[in-house]
Scaffold this active site. Structure first.
Site, PDB file in Angstrom:
ATOM      1  N   ARG A 232       0.864  -1.178   0.000  1.00  0.00           N
ATOM      2  CA  ARG A 232       0.000   0.000   0.000  1.00  0.00           C
ATOM      3  C   ARG A 232       0.900   1.227   0.000  1.00  0.00           C
ATOM      4  O   ARG A 232       2.129   1.106   0.036  1.00  0.00           O
ATOM      5  CB  ARG A 232      -1.037   0.010   1.146  1.00  0.00           C
ATOM      6  CG  ARG A 232      -0.706  -0.723   2.382  1.00  0.00           C
ATOM      7  CD  ARG A 232       0.445  -0.177   3.145  1.00  0.00           C
ATOM      8  NE  ARG A 232       0.264   1.239   3.431  1.00  0.00           N
ATOM      9  CZ  ARG A 232       1.198   2.105   3.688  1.00  0.00           C
ATOM     10  NH1 ARG A 232       2.469   1.711   3.709  1.00  0.00           N
ATOM     11  NH2 ARG A 232       0.951   3.358   3.930  1.00  0.00           N
ATOM     12  N   GLY A 233       0.290   2.418  -0.030  1.00  0.00           N
ATOM     13  CA  GLY A 233       1.082   3.629  -0.202  1.00  0.00           C
ATOM     14  C   GLY A 233       1.163   3.919  -1.698  1.00  0.00           C
ATOM     15  O   GLY A 233       1.470   3.029  -2.496  1.00  0.00           O
ATOM     16  N   ALA A 234       0.898   5.178  -2.051  1.00  0.00           N
ATOM     17  CA  ALA A 234       0.727   5.508  -3.470  1.00  0.00           C
ATOM     18  C   ALA A 234       1.897   5.069  -4.360  1.00  0.00           C
ATOM     19  O   ALA A 234       1.690   4.386  -5.372  1.00  0.00           O
ATOM     20  CB  ALA A 234       0.471   7.013  -3.596  1.00  0.00           C
TER      21      ALA A 234
ATOM     22  N   ARG B 181      -7.472  -0.243  -6.512  1.00  0.00           N
ATOM     23  CA  ARG B 181      -7.672   0.821  -5.521  1.00  0.00           C
ATOM     24  C   ARG B 181      -7.855   2.142  -6.269  1.00  0.00           C
ATOM     25  O   ARG B 181      -7.063   2.471  -7.149  1.00  0.00           O
ATOM     26  CB  ARG B 181      -6.481   0.925  -4.545  1.00  0.00           C
ATOM     27  CG  ARG B 181      -6.408  -0.281  -3.591  1.00  0.00           C
ATOM     28  CD  ARG B 181      -5.509  -0.016  -2.408  1.00  0.00           C
ATOM     29  NE  ARG B 181      -6.092   0.915  -1.465  1.00  0.00           N
ATOM     30  CZ  ARG B 181      -5.407   1.474  -0.467  1.00  0.00           C
ATOM     31  NH1 ARG B 181      -4.125   1.200  -0.294  1.00  0.00           N
ATOM     32  NH2 ARG B 181      -6.000   2.315   0.363  1.00  0.00           N
TER      33      ARG B 181
ATOM     34  N   GLN C 148      -1.857   2.423  10.160  1.00  0.00           N
ATOM     35  CA  GLN C 148      -0.569   2.354   9.447  1.00  0.00           C
ATOM     36  C   GLN C 148       0.536   3.093  10.196  1.00  0.00           C
ATOM     37  O   GLN C 148       1.711   2.775  10.043  1.00  0.00           O
ATOM     38  CB  GLN C 148      -0.701   2.945   8.036  1.00  0.00           C
ATOM     39  CG  GLN C 148      -1.533   2.124   7.067  1.00  0.00           C
ATOM     40  CD  GLN C 148      -2.957   2.611   7.018  1.00  0.00           C
ATOM     41  OE1 GLN C 148      -3.512   3.045   8.026  1.00  0.00           O
ATOM     42  NE2 GLN C 148      -3.578   2.541   5.855  1.00  0.00           N
TER      43      GLN C 148
ATOM     44  N   ASP D 207      -1.595  10.959  -1.809  1.00  0.00           N
ATOM     45  CA  ASP D 207      -2.029   9.908  -2.735  1.00  0.00           C
ATOM     46  C   ASP D 207      -2.424  10.480  -4.084  1.00  0.00           C
ATOM     47  O   ASP D 207      -2.394   9.788  -5.095  1.00  0.00           O
ATOM     48  CB  ASP D 207      -3.202   9.131  -2.142  1.00  0.00           C
ATOM     49  CG  ASP D 207      -2.711   8.235  -1.022  1.00  0.00           C
ATOM     50  OD1 ASP D 207      -2.620   8.717   0.124  1.00  0.00           O
ATOM     51  OD2 ASP D 207      -2.384   7.068  -1.303  1.00  0.00           O
TER      52      ASP D 207
ATOM     53  N   ASN E 135      -4.902  12.723   0.912  1.00  0.00           N
ATOM     54  CA  ASN E 135      -4.033  11.799   1.652  1.00  0.00           C
ATOM     55  C   ASN E 135      -4.907  11.043   2.655  1.00  0.00           C
ATOM     56  O   ASN E 135      -6.121  11.264   2.741  1.00  0.00           O
ATOM     57  CB  ASN E 135      -2.899  12.575   2.339  1.00  0.00           C
ATOM     58  CG  ASN E 135      -1.819  11.660   2.881  1.00  0.00           C
ATOM     59  OD1 ASN E 135      -1.308  10.808   2.155  1.00  0.00           O
ATOM     60  ND2 ASN E 135      -1.468  11.814   4.143  1.00  0.00           N
ATOM     61  N   LYS E 136      -4.290  10.193   3.410  1.00  0.00           N
ATOM     62  CA  LYS E 136      -5.008   9.350   4.368  1.00  0.00           C
ATOM     63  C   LYS E 136      -5.970  10.158   5.231  1.00  0.00           C
ATOM     64  O   LYS E 136      -5.648  11.255   5.675  1.00  0.00           O
ATOM     65  CB  LYS E 136      -3.991   8.618   5.246  1.00  0.00           C
ATOM     66  CG  LYS E 136      -4.544   7.685   6.284  1.00  0.00           C
ATOM     67  CD  LYS E 136      -5.491   6.644   5.737  1.00  0.00           C
ATOM     68  CE  LYS E 136      -4.911   5.798   4.627  1.00  0.00           C
ATOM     69  NZ  LYS E 136      -5.900   4.914   3.968  1.00  0.00           N
TER      70      LYS E 136
HETATM   71  O1  MRU Z   1      -4.354   3.367   2.396  1.00  0.00           O
HETATM   72  P1  MRU Z   1      -2.862   3.499   2.277  1.00  0.00           P
HETATM   73  O2  MRU Z   1      -2.125   2.849   3.396  1.00  0.00           O
HETATM   74  O3  MRU Z   1      -2.376   3.054   0.911  1.00  0.00           O
HETATM   75  O4  MRU Z   1      -2.609   5.063   2.388  1.00  0.00           O
HETATM   76  C1  MRU Z   1      -1.301   5.559   2.335  1.00  0.00           C
HETATM   77  C2  MRU Z   1      -1.231   7.014   2.505  1.00  0.00           C
HETATM   78  O5  MRU Z   1      -2.215   7.693   2.651  1.00  0.00           O
HETATM   79  C3  MRU Z   1       0.119   7.648   2.402  1.00  0.00           C
HETATM   80  O6  MRU Z   1       0.214   8.762   3.229  1.00  0.00           O
HETATM   81  C4  MRU Z   1       0.285   8.094   0.954  1.00  0.00           C
HETATM   82  O7  MRU Z   1       0.149   6.996   0.080  1.00  0.00           O
HETATM   83  C5  MRU Z   1       1.562   8.750   0.708  1.00  0.00           C
HETATM   84  S1  MRU Z   1       2.804   7.515   0.614  1.00  0.00           S
HETATM   85  C6  MRU Z   1       4.279   7.974   0.277  1.00  0.00           C
END
Ligand code: MRU
Length: 368
Positions: free
Chosen positions: A53-55, A90, A203, A244, A254-255
């Protein structure tokens, strides 16, 4: 980054020379397990179920997933199928689309027989580009931390608040928001990180705290609602978060919970920076609140919490009455006006359409 003295990336090529290994992030911090991806289905499941996960890492995994699909069938119809299956995994992180477009664009003019090798090389380039990009973000962000450190007494910590995991586990290496943190730590600047636990999937607690701990970076885990209090009491010098999807006008998705931290930062005069690779810029949209597709996830992520049980097993406990209705939006949008600056691989820039365009569209860094 290091795990018990061994250098790891979040995704790499298996010793067999063709399949792909990733760290299973659903098992951290309780177990360090590697998951092997051998085909398109494996890659789709890994992204959908948040094994990765993470963009930026979603983008890199999608690229390797496309390559794995080509290994099985490099035909035009298989290319289309791989694109649409990966695209649906996603919806919010735009790096997914960016990586898939890049793979499709470089493969479509090739004969099917040439596509497998080219996809492998291109996915590798995407992974390498992410590492280089994050290093550049780290170098720029380090300057912000140095400026704050210069105003402190000798040995006094620079206190940085971060949300979710925009660390090396969310990218291929270094992380985005954590790259300046790791570089400051490596440079001997005293820092302390406030780690938002980041409900519902935690996370921050499970991944960011794990990463920082393995790199010996001083940190404290906090509940998501504490940030405002800490900022009111002068206990946060700087907020660093990831993105993201960033609109061409500088709104940042973002999250979920990032927006509330930005509001609290604004009210308390705390600098609020977003660390982002240009691969998270979506040039097709301007108004983040209206136009970014916000992922809604299963309600059990909210009504249950995953953790290590007294037996040592990893399991879930239910924290709400059975049958409680749950709403679970996974992301929110922070308007550009609340953002002090965007820390990108090119420079630190204002979150405005003109700065984003002049930095990335009118020179050789146009990566769209
Ligand atoms: O749902 P996730 O865990 O994929 O969300 C991740 C985030 O929101 C991160 O902050 C975002 O992807 C930036 S990662 C470098």
């Amino acid at each position: 980054m290091n795990v018990d003295g061994v250098a790891y990336r979040s995704i790499w090529i298996n010793d067999d020379g063709w399949s792909i290994d990733v760290i299973d992030q659903t098992r951290l911090p309780h177990a360090f397990e590697v998951r092997n991806l051998q085909n398109l289905g494996d890659a789709c499941i890994a992204i959908r179920d948040m094994v990765v996960r993470g963009a930026p890492l979603i983008g890199a995994t999608a690229a390797y997933g496309y390559y794995l699909a080509m290994r099985k069938d490099p035909s035009d119809s298989a290319m289309q199928n791989a694109y649409s299956r990966l695209f649906q995994t996603r919806p919010t992180a735009v790096n997914l689309r960016w990586a898939l477009d890049r793979l499709r664009d470089c493969l479509e003019s090739l004969a099917p027989g040439e596509r497998i090798d080219r996809a492998f090389v291109e996915a590798g380039r995407i992974a390498e580009l992410d590492v280089e990009t994050n290093q550049s973000i780290g170098i720029h962000g380090l300057e912000v931390i140095k400026q704050i450190a210069a105003r402190k007494l000798p040995g006094e910590n620079v206190n940085i608040l971060t949300h979710c995991n925009a660390g090396w586990l969310a990218t291929v290496d270094w992380g985005t928001a954590t790259a300046p943190i790791y570089m400051a730590h490596n440079a001997g600047i005293p820092i302390h990180v406030w780690v938002d636990e980041t409900r519902p999937r935690n996370q921050g607690a499970s991944l960011t705290a794990w990463e920082l701990g393995h790199h010996d970076v001083s940190h404290s885990l906090i509940v998501d609602n504490l940030g405002g209090h800490l900022m009111q009491h002068g206990m946060v010098d700087l907020c660093l978060v990831g993105s993201d999807r960033t609109t061409r006008s500088g709104d940042v998705c973002n999250k979920v919970g990032t927006y509330l931290k930005a509001l609290a930062a604004k009210d308390n005069g705390v600098p609020f920076y977003v660390c982002l690779p240009s691969t998270t810029i979506d040039w097709t949209i301007s108004d983040g609140k209206e136009e970014v597709p916000i992922e809604q996830r299963d309600g059990t992520e909210v009504s249950q919490v995953m953790g290590k049980l007294p037996s040592g097993e990893i399991g879930h406990v239910t924290i709400a009455p059975e049958g409680t209705e749950v709403t679970n939006y996974a992301f929110d949008v922070t308007p550009a006006r609340l953002i002090t600056g965007l820390i990108t691989e090119a420079a630190i820039i204002e979150a405005t359409e003109s700065k984003l365009a002049s930095t990335f569209r009118e020179n050789s860094l146009d990566l769209t």
